[in-house]
Design a protein around this motif. Structure first.
Motif, PDB file in Angstrom:
ATOM      1  N   HIS A 176     -18.396 -72.933  48.612  1.00 25.65           N
ATOM      2  CA  HIS A 176     -19.531 -72.048  48.350  1.00 25.65           C
ATOM      3  C   HIS A 176     -19.106 -70.595  48.572  1.00 25.65           C
ATOM      4  N   TYR A 177     -18.390 -70.353  49.640  1.00 29.39           N
ATOM      5  CA  TYR A 177     -17.902 -69.000  49.954  1.00 29.39           C
ATOM      6  C   TYR A 177     -16.968 -68.497  48.853  1.00 29.39           C
ATOM      7  N   GLN A 178     -16.187 -69.403  48.268  1.00 29.65           N
ATOM      8  CA  GLN A 178     -15.253 -69.031  47.194  1.00 29.65           C
ATOM      9  C   GLN A 178     -15.926 -69.033  45.822  1.00 29.65           C
ATOM     10  N   LYS A 179     -17.238 -69.280  45.801  1.00 29.74           N
ATOM     11  CA  LYS A 179     -18.069 -69.223  44.595  1.00 29.74           C
ATOM     12  C   LYS A 179     -17.736 -70.295  43.551  1.00 29.74           C
ATOM     13  N   HIS A 180     -17.298 -71.469  44.014  1.00 32.53           N
ATOM     14  CA  HIS A 180     -17.068 -72.585  43.101  1.00 32.53           C
ATOM     15  C   HIS A 180     -18.298 -73.480  42.981  1.00 32.53           C
ATOM     16  N   ILE A 181     -19.108 -73.498  44.031  1.00 30.52           N
ATOM     17  CA  ILE A 181     -20.331 -74.312  44.030  1.00 30.52           C
ATOM     18  C   ILE A 181     -21.464 -73.510  44.649  1.00 30.52           C
ATOM     19  N   VAL A 182     -22.669 -74.016  44.457  1.00 32.87           N
ATOM     20  CA  VAL A 182     -23.841 -73.470  45.146  1.00 32.87           C
ATOM     21  C   VAL A 182     -24.278 -74.552  46.117  1.00 32.87           C
ATOM     22  N   TYR A 183     -24.175 -74.215  47.395  1.00 31.30           N
ATOM     23  CA  TYR A 183     -24.503 -75.172  48.453  1.00 31.30           C
ATOM     24  C   TYR A 183     -25.556 -74.569  49.355  1.00 31.30           C
ATOM     25  N   SER A 184     -26.632 -75.290  49.563  1.00 30.71           N
ATOM     26  CA  SER A 184     -27.594 -74.921  50.597  1.00 30.71           C
ATOM     27  C   SER A 184     -28.166 -76.217  51.168  1.00 30.71           C
ATOM     28  N   THR A 185     -28.526 -76.150  52.412  1.00 27.95           N
ATOM     29  CA  THR A 185     -28.991 -77.321  53.139  1.00 27.95           C
ATOM     30  C   THR A 185     -30.205 -77.944  52.454  1.00 27.95           C
TER      31      THR A 185
END
Length: 150
Positions: free
Chosen positions: A47-56
Motif C-alpha cells: 500500500h505504501y508503495q502504491k501497488h494496492i489500496v489497503y484499509s482495515t
C-alpha cells in the motif's frame, strides 16, 4: 522495487482479483499459506508503495501501477520458464527461476526475450542444442565443481 515475497503477494492478489471475486485479507493469507499478521505487514508495504489500496475491514483493491507490475512479474516468470525449458534445466527449476528473477536486470531479460523469440522463429536451433546435450562434452569452459566434504 518489490522483494521476492512481496512479488508473490502481488501476483497472487492480481490473479485472485482477476477471478472477479471480492478479496479479503484472510482469503489472501490462506492462499499464501502465511499468518494473518505477516500478510497484513506485506499489504501495508505494498500500500505504501502504491501497488494496492489497503484499509482495515475493506476488500483489497489493486492500483493501475500494481496491475502493470503484476502483469510484468507474470510475464517475466513465463519468459524465464521458457528460457530454462530451452536449456533443458529441470533440476531445482523453481529455485533457478526465483534466483534469475531476482538478480537479472531488465536489460538481461530483454536479451533473454530476444533469444527465446529467436528460438521460436528457428526451432531447429533448439533441436540441434538437444542433440548437443546428448553428446559427451569435448571442450568445456567450466571446470567440475570440487567435491567438498562437510
Amino acid at each position: 522495487m518489490l522483494s521476492s515475497s512481496l512479488e508473490k503477494y502481488l501476483t497472487c492478489i492480481y490473479k485472485m482479483l482477476e477471478e472477479g471475486k471480492e478479496l479479503k485479507i484472510s482469503d489472501l493469507a490462506k492462499q499464501m499459506n502465511q499468518p494473518l499478521q505477516k500478510t497484513i505487514q506485506a499489504l501495508q508495504r505494498m500500500h505504501y508503495q502504491k501497488h494496492i489500496v489497503y484499509s482495515t475491514y475493506q476488500p483489497l483493491r489493486i492500483t493501475e501501477q500494481g496491475k502493470k507490475m503484476a502483469e510484468y512479474l507474470i510475464a517475466r516468470d513465463a519468459l524465464i520458464g521458457e528460457f530454462l525449458g530451452i536449456l533443458k534445466i529441470e533440476k531445482n527449476l523453481l529455485t533457478e527461476k526465483e534466483a534469475m528473477a531476482q538478480y537479472l536486470s531488465y536489460d538481461s531479460l530483454e536479451k533473454i526475450e530476444r533469444f527465446v523469440m529467436f528460438n521460436r522463429q528457428y526451432p531447429e536451433i533448439s533441436e540441434r542444442f538437444n542433440l548437443l546435450l546428448q553428446m559427451a562434452p569435448k571442450n568445456v569452459l567450466l571446470p567440475p565443481l570440487p567435491n567438498i566434504d562437510k
